[in-house]
Write an enzyme that holds these catalytic residues in place. Structure first.
Site, PDB file in Angstrom:
ATOM      1  N   SER A  62       0.880  -1.154   0.000  1.00  0.00           N
ATOM      2  CA  SER A  62       0.000   0.000   0.000  1.00  0.00           C
ATOM      3  C   SER A  62       0.925   1.214   0.000  1.00  0.00           C
ATOM      4  O   SER A  62       1.755   1.363   0.898  1.00  0.00           O
ATOM      5  CB  SER A  62      -0.904  -0.006   1.231  1.00  0.00           C
ATOM      6  N   GLU A  63       0.812   2.058  -1.020  1.00  0.00           N
ATOM      7  CA  GLU A  63       1.868   3.049  -1.252  1.00  0.00           C
ATOM      8  C   GLU A  63       1.916   4.152  -0.208  1.00  0.00           C
ATOM      9  O   GLU A  63       2.840   4.960  -0.210  1.00  0.00           O
ATOM     10  CB  GLU A  63       1.759   3.634  -2.666  1.00  0.00           C
ATOM     11  N   ASN A  64       0.940   4.191   0.695  1.00  0.00           N
ATOM     12  CA  ASN A  64       1.051   5.141   1.803  1.00  0.00           C
ATOM     13  C   ASN A  64       2.016   4.650   2.878  1.00  0.00           C
ATOM     14  O   ASN A  64       2.211   5.346   3.877  1.00  0.00           O
ATOM     15  CB  ASN A  64      -0.328   5.444   2.411  1.00  0.00           C
TER      16      ASN A  64
ATOM     17  N   SER B  66       8.569   4.486   0.574  1.00  0.00           N
ATOM     18  CA  SER B  66       7.575   3.732  -0.169  1.00  0.00           C
ATOM     19  C   SER B  66       7.679   3.986  -1.672  1.00  0.00           C
ATOM     20  O   SER B  66       7.687   3.063  -2.486  1.00  0.00           O
ATOM     21  CB  SER B  66       6.176   4.108   0.325  1.00  0.00           C
TER      22      SER B  66
END
Lengths: 207, 234, 234, 207
Positions: free
Chosen positions: D45-47, D87
């Protein structure tokens, strides 16, 4: 009488203010830590640590805990560890308030040479170029003259540079000089050293 | 998808080749991938280039690969404490590219983060800046440094889980994370592989995505400069 | 050197000024410096530019400063879920600079790490690349993006010690570390200030050197999209 | 009969191999997680998270644990958290093997448009531009045509691009197409869809 190593370190320690994050080089700069007194100073070790403590007691050395001089050290309650990219990020990003470093030569324009002598064995610049480029204030602590009696404070550096126009203040056994427009300004003479003696020992413009 | 291998030699099987660029973690002798270096020596792979802050000492770290003449070039910031290094360098057998320490660390991170170049003030006006692009930002001059994209990364961590999540211990972290990031393949050696779920997800220093192969082993962890203070007597 | 302040307003005293650039941590409503945003609203400082991934919702996060017209410009990657934002943007009252999310995060880190510019593939061939320097590395084209150097950073962490060492919790970490790095002054709000020595030195996410002022407070921590699954019945 | 949303997701899941780190976009791509079966897939999850777990049970939501769609989620035993710069460093650095994303338009040269419609409300690209520029393989999952029946697979995109020449494979309700030299290649037709139907519905060069 010129300052000895410990007196130079003590004078350099006066540069440090409460709350500062500071990087100390190898040699006399390392001694500065002995003279900070009650001031709340956090020492960075550029291999990845803030809050460097003193050497360990014998038998308590930890191979995973060394400073940038590869000496065994200890941690404090405030210590944090991080990787080398982060460490030099904070150096390059100007987060370290001051670096106190040794030098081979300093020029009146703030040029600094402290990493190589052509024709001699070259060990490398390590983190010195990053430190002088990045930290808020660069203070050089060194003997005023080399073993031949020649000034290490010069009009121009003769050795390959570590950084260009990076030095703010020079603390030597003879006194304290600031890099200002047009040359160097005498801030203070060592006990018993006259301004004439300091000028005579300095091969640079004093304004 | 098993990442765990039985030995350093097995973990390097199929990934070593002559002339490759290897990024290695470690600072001095602290946090170096000593088992993997020994396995590279055993494999005898030649003409290697190492991006590594230091070159070890004569009989430990990358030094053991200098003795066997497996190293063609070093990209380092400091190579003192190594007589064999100096001999090979001065005789022209060994190439050497000095990088300021922070530039080297950032070049590794940049390579790992898909950044082929970045600007830095470090080295401006010095021999390091020669031949490099200069550019002004906000009235100050910076030089362009390029990301390092290594063929292989070798790193040493303290603990891992089976997915390759790594944690390091104290200043042994140093160059290991950026070195791990910049390799097309990364092999890690650790002191202990712990059960999945026993590392705190908030405390992982290097996520397993960066680690392709993993071994557990016993480390000598040599100390370069043993410095102590005396206990004050009451 | 005390970093701890009694309230968000006290912590911001003397650092706010009209027209300043503020970098804010948070992703959506997760990990946002909600107390400091409220204090900025109370201070009424105008013409602010925010570098922040999102703009909050109408009544929470940066949204509360849109309602009071304190924001002149947003540098963000995604500004949905905010009707007032859209109204001000479409009427020309609010400037907006879209950055791809990774470019925004890296621009903050770069600013904090003394890197005024870096090259990235992100956005090449899109509207994002217009007017930016293009440069080839290894046969591929990249664009130059610049570091963000903010006047002030405001971030939210989970725990701190009195020297400002911070740890974050789960995905509330997000933009907080890079945002903290890029400010000339950084103010952090945390859920708990713990005694010095109780944070693991190997587990610090953001060293105290980045944090100049610190407050402890109670956080609403609003959830934007509450999604759940049903327990299977036996 | 064309594939429905779940069948498209199931087909997309076939693209994933054991050991892959994968980023799933919002919408149909999110459903792909339901069809990975026994394969050892780690979702990013790119957060700031690797090892994304399913939605929490009611009452177990955690405001500090959300995905890139801002939905509450859970962690797994393999989970790690990190900051946004790290990330997107792993995304830009090519460490994510594949991204499965929705789209408004895809062109035969791999151009992708999925972030804005001029004249409509613009919400922003979020992480989409970074993902398509950085990940190893970009797989688009979308309906073949829009609600007017016009092809979303085009000779050239008409909307502002998210990335240029970035798409590797397109999975629609009508079948699977690969971006190859000179245009698109039909890999597979949906059950009951003929190649003629797929060609007729596609406003792009099929080689």
């Amino acid at each position: 009488m010129p300052w000895n190593r410990n007196e130079m370190a003590a004078r350099a320690a006066e540069e440090l203010e409460d709350g500062m994050y500071v990087n100390l080089g190898i040699g006399i700069p390392t001694l500065v830590a002995n003279y900070v007194g009650d001031k709340d100073i956090t020492l960075q070790s550029e291999n990845g640590m803030l809050g460097m403590g003193p050497f360990p007691f014998e038998g308590e050395e930890d191979a995973d805990l060394i400073n940038a001089g590869k000496q065994t050290i200890t941690e404090l309650r405030r210590t944090s560890y991080f990787d080398s990219a982060t460490s030099f990020g904070m150096i390059r990003g100007g987060k370290i308030a001051a670096a106190i470093l040794g030098a081979m030569e300093v020029a009146e324009n703030g040029d600094l040479a402290n990493w190589m002598i052509p024709g001699k064995l070259v060990k490398g610049m390590g983190g010195a170029m990053d430190l002088v480029a990045g930290v808020g204030r660069v203070i050089v602590v060194m003997d005023h003259t080399n073993k031949h009696g020649d000034s290490k404070v010069l009009r121009e550096c003769t050795l390959p540079l570590t950084g260009k126009g990076v030095v703010d203040r020079i603390i030597t056994n003879l006194g304290v000089l600031d890099v200002v427009d047009g040359g160097l300004k005498i801030v203070e003479c060592a006990d018993g050293v006259t301004e004439e003696v300091l000028r005579a020992a300095t091969d640079a413009t004093i304004v | 998808m098993k990442k765990i291998y039985g030995s350093a030699s097995e973990a390097l099987d199929g990934v070593l080749r002559e002339g490759m660029l290897i990024a290695a973690g470690g600072f001095g002798l602290c946090g170096i991938p000593e088992l993997l270096l020994q396995a590279i020596k055993d494999a005898g792979t030649k003409d290697l280039t190492f991006a590594s802050n230091n070159a070890g000492v004569d009989d430990f770290g990358i030094g053991i690969l200098l003795q066997t003449r497996q190293v063609k070039k070093m990209i380092s910031s400091y190579v003192g404490e190594n007589a064999e290094f100096m001999r090979q360098y001065l005789s022209g057998e060994l190439e050497l590219e000095f990088n300021p320490q922070g530039t080297l660390a950032e070049r590794m991170r940049a390579g790992g983060c898909g950044i082929p170049g970045f600007y830095t003030k470090t080295g401006v006006g010095t021999v390091i800046a020669e031949g490099k692009e200069h550019k002004d930002f906000g009235g100050e001059t910076y030089i362009l440094e390029e990301g390092i994209f290594a063929d292989l990364s070798i790193v040493k961590a303290w603990k891992a889980d089976e997915t390759g999540n790594l944690i390091f211990r104290k200043t042994a972290r140093n160059f290991n994370p950026p070195a791990a990031m910049c390799g097309r393949v990364c092999v890690a050696e650790v002191e202990e592989i712990v059960p999945l779920g026993s590392l705190d997800p908030d405390g992982i220093h290097l996520p397993g995505i960066y680690v392709h192969r993993l071994i557990q082993g016993t480390h000598e962890k040599r100390i370069e400069q043993r410095t102590v203070r005396q206990k004050e007597t009451a």
